[in-house]
Design an enzyme around this catalytic site. Structure first.
Site, PDB file in Angstrom:
ATOM      1  CB  CYS A   1      29.117   4.707 -50.867  1.00 52.86           C
ATOM      2  SG  CYS A   1      30.773   5.147 -51.019  1.00 52.86           S
TER       3      CYS A   1
ATOM      4  CG  ASP B   1      33.920  -2.340 -49.415  1.00 50.07           C
ATOM      5  OD1 ASP B   1      32.815  -2.945 -48.719  1.00 50.07           O
ATOM      6  OD2 ASP B   1      34.120  -1.176 -49.070  1.00 50.07           O
TER       7      ASP B   1
ATOM      8  NE  ARG C   1      33.333   8.718 -48.049  1.00 51.49           N
ATOM      9  CZ  ARG C   1      32.715   7.653 -48.407  1.00 51.49           C
ATOM     10  NH1 ARG C   1      31.929   7.392 -49.623  1.00 51.49           N
ATOM     11  NH2 ARG C   1      32.230   6.918 -47.662  1.00 51.49           N
TER      12      ARG C   1
ATOM     13  NE  ARG D   1      26.026   1.532 -46.447  1.00 50.05           N
ATOM     14  CZ  ARG D   1      26.942   1.907 -46.767  1.00 50.05           C
ATOM     15  NH1 ARG D   1      27.376   2.679 -47.700  1.00 50.05           N
ATOM     16  NH2 ARG D   1      27.811   1.262 -45.942  1.00 50.05           N
TER      17      ARG D   1
ATOM     18  CE  LYS E   1      36.159   3.675 -46.190  1.00 46.76           C
ATOM     19  NZ  LYS E   1      34.767   3.341 -45.504  1.00 46.76           N
ATOM     20  CG  ASN E   2      35.637   0.045 -43.811  1.00 43.57           C
ATOM     21  OD1 ASN E   2      35.376   1.133 -43.938  1.00 43.57           O
ATOM     22  ND2 ASN E   2      35.251  -0.820 -44.733  1.00 43.57           N
TER      23      ASN E   2
END
Ligand code: UD1
Length: 431
Positions: free
Chosen positions: A115, A309, A401, A120, A22-23
């Site tokens: 999230c 994570d 997600r 952030r 995903k990242n």
């Protein structure tokens, strides 16, 4: 609201292959905007954040279509305005800052959501772009960034190795005029993956994966396009490893270099799992009749440290392990919102700020819990595999997600785990 229903107590067995990361996929989709020629990203999973990215690309006028497992883009003029709900839906909307600035000359980005892990900020993204000559205006709920002419090269030191800011500045420098040096850059494997894509499209980036990146900017959009297969999802790989560590059994994770999640596999080994690492995969085995060893003090950090994570996943493993443990998250202030769900299952845990304390040796009882965020949600599913009886994880859209089908993958490995559709509210009759 979707639910995941789990019956605990089954051991896991089999083989699983993580999807593309995903990242990597999310910044890569944004980076396709920098290319003058069509691009193909191969094997992209159907994550909720990917769907949001496709909506975002469509909303700014970009052409992108799914052809089976691949996503194909074609260059088109775009508008530099990100709609509020799409920016709010995911943190990765910040990856559109540099590409839209470069493509459209001006970008208006509502502050990104994602999230709720604590504050952030995006100050490093903005400061770096300003150092390259962009004009940055910060409003209470959005930022507006503009440029006059090409961005210029810079020798810039990031105040901390932010993954997102490194990617923003990498994309900007690739298209700037002149020779940029980025110091104190993040070194996560996804940075090198995005750099490989940009280089295939005509960028000239060296040093990706190290703290010092050097970029010879092309002074405009990248001349080519690229066909690229993003690297495998190391966090998904850690999720399967954590699942077998918690539930017991033996699982082989294929198509993912063990070095991508070295710190996590080391943690599992120390806890008493058998971990066999190969060239392109690894096997995790755990005897369900022998308790794991806790008593650890984990601290997350930037790559190659213990990935933030994976902290909730490690917590799920440690709940039943012998000995009290502590996990400290150095990156985010609210990483352990999943502690409430662990506690509802009977775990003796305490989360305060960046720290999570676990008493260990807990027996969990399945119950109804709510996924507070993406990785915390996955951790609650793993706790459900270990708990006695049935658990239900209410998921207000977080887990999808980052995992296209986590219950399906765990079911393939023998878990009793299935998604259930949202329950219609009960009709109430009056009088
Ligand atoms: C990315 C990942 C996320 C992962 C995180 C750390 C994506 C879409 N998300 O998030 O899954 O948990 O890396 O590996 O790739 N910071 C600032 N100012 C900035 C930018 C960051 O203060 O301008 C701080 C953040 O608040 C945080 C730390 O830097 O405390 C690390 O954040 P960063 O590496 O940027 O994470 P993300 O890119 O948001």
């Amino acid at each position: 609201m979707e639910r995941i229903e789990i019956t605990g107590g089954r051991t896991l067995a089999g083989r699983v292959r993580p999807a593309c990361a995903k990242n990597s996929v999310l910044p890569l989709l944004a980076a396709t905007l920098l290319c003058r020629e069509p691009c193909t990203l191969c094997g992209v999973p159907d994550l909720a954040d990917v769907q949001t990215s496709l909506q975002l690309l469509a909303s700014v006028g970009a052409a992108v279509e799914r052809r089976g497992p691949d996503l194909c883009t074609a260059p088109r003029p775009v508008r530099g305005l990100v709609p509020d709900p799409l920016a709010a839906a995911m943190r990765a909307s910040v990856f559109y800052l540099a590409p839209l600035l470069l493509r459209a000359g001006r970008v208006e980005l509502p502050l990104p959501g994602g999230c709720r892990l604590g504050p952030r900020p995006i100050d490093i993204h903005l400061d770096g772009l300003a150092a390259m000559g962009a004009t940055v205006r910060t409003l209470p709920d959005r930022v507006v960034v503009q440029r006059r002419g090409a961005l210029h090269a810079v020798d810039y030191t990031l105040r901390l190795p932010s993954v997102g800011a490194t990617l923003t500045l990498l994309m900007a420098a690739a298209c700037a005029r002149g020779f940029t040096t980025l110091r104190g850059a993040a070194c996560e494997p996804e940075i090198a993956d995005v750099a490989a894509f940009l280089n295939a499209a005509g960028a000239r980036i060296a040093g990706a994966g190290t703290p010092v990146l050097t970029i010879r900017g092309v002074g405009g959009l990248l001349p080519g396009g690229a066909r690229h297969t993003p690297l495998p999802d190391r966090i998904a790989a850690a999720t399967y490893a954590a699942a077998v560590a918690a539930a017991g059994g033996q699982v082989t994770v294929e198509g993912c270099r063990p070095a991508y999640l070295g710190a996590f596999l080391q943690f599992l080994r120390r806890a008493g799992c058998r971990v066999e690492a190969g060239q392109d995969g690894f096997t995790v085995a755990r005897d369900p009749d022998r308790p794991l060893q806790g008593g650890v003090d984990l601290r997350t950090g930037a790559w190659p440290g213990f990935a933030t994570d994976t902290a909730p996943l490690a917590a799920a493993v440690l709940l039943g392990a012998e000995g009290a443990s502590r996990i400290h998250d150095a990156l985010f202030q609210n990483r352990f919102a999943c502690a409430a769900g662990f506690a509802a299952m009977g775990a003796r845990v305490r989360a305060r700020g960046r720290d999570l304390w676990l008493a260990g040796s807990d027996r969990l009882q399945g119950t109804l819990v709510t996924a507070p965020d993406l990785r915390g949600g996955a951790a609650l599913v793993i706790a459900g595999l270990f708990a006695e009886g049935s658990s239900t994880v209410l998921d207000p859209g977080h887990i999808r997600r980052g995992y296209a089908d986590l219950p399906g993958e765990l079911r393939q490995l023998g878990a009793a785990c299935r998604p259930a559709p949202a329950r219609a509210p009960k009709a109430v009759q009056y009088g």
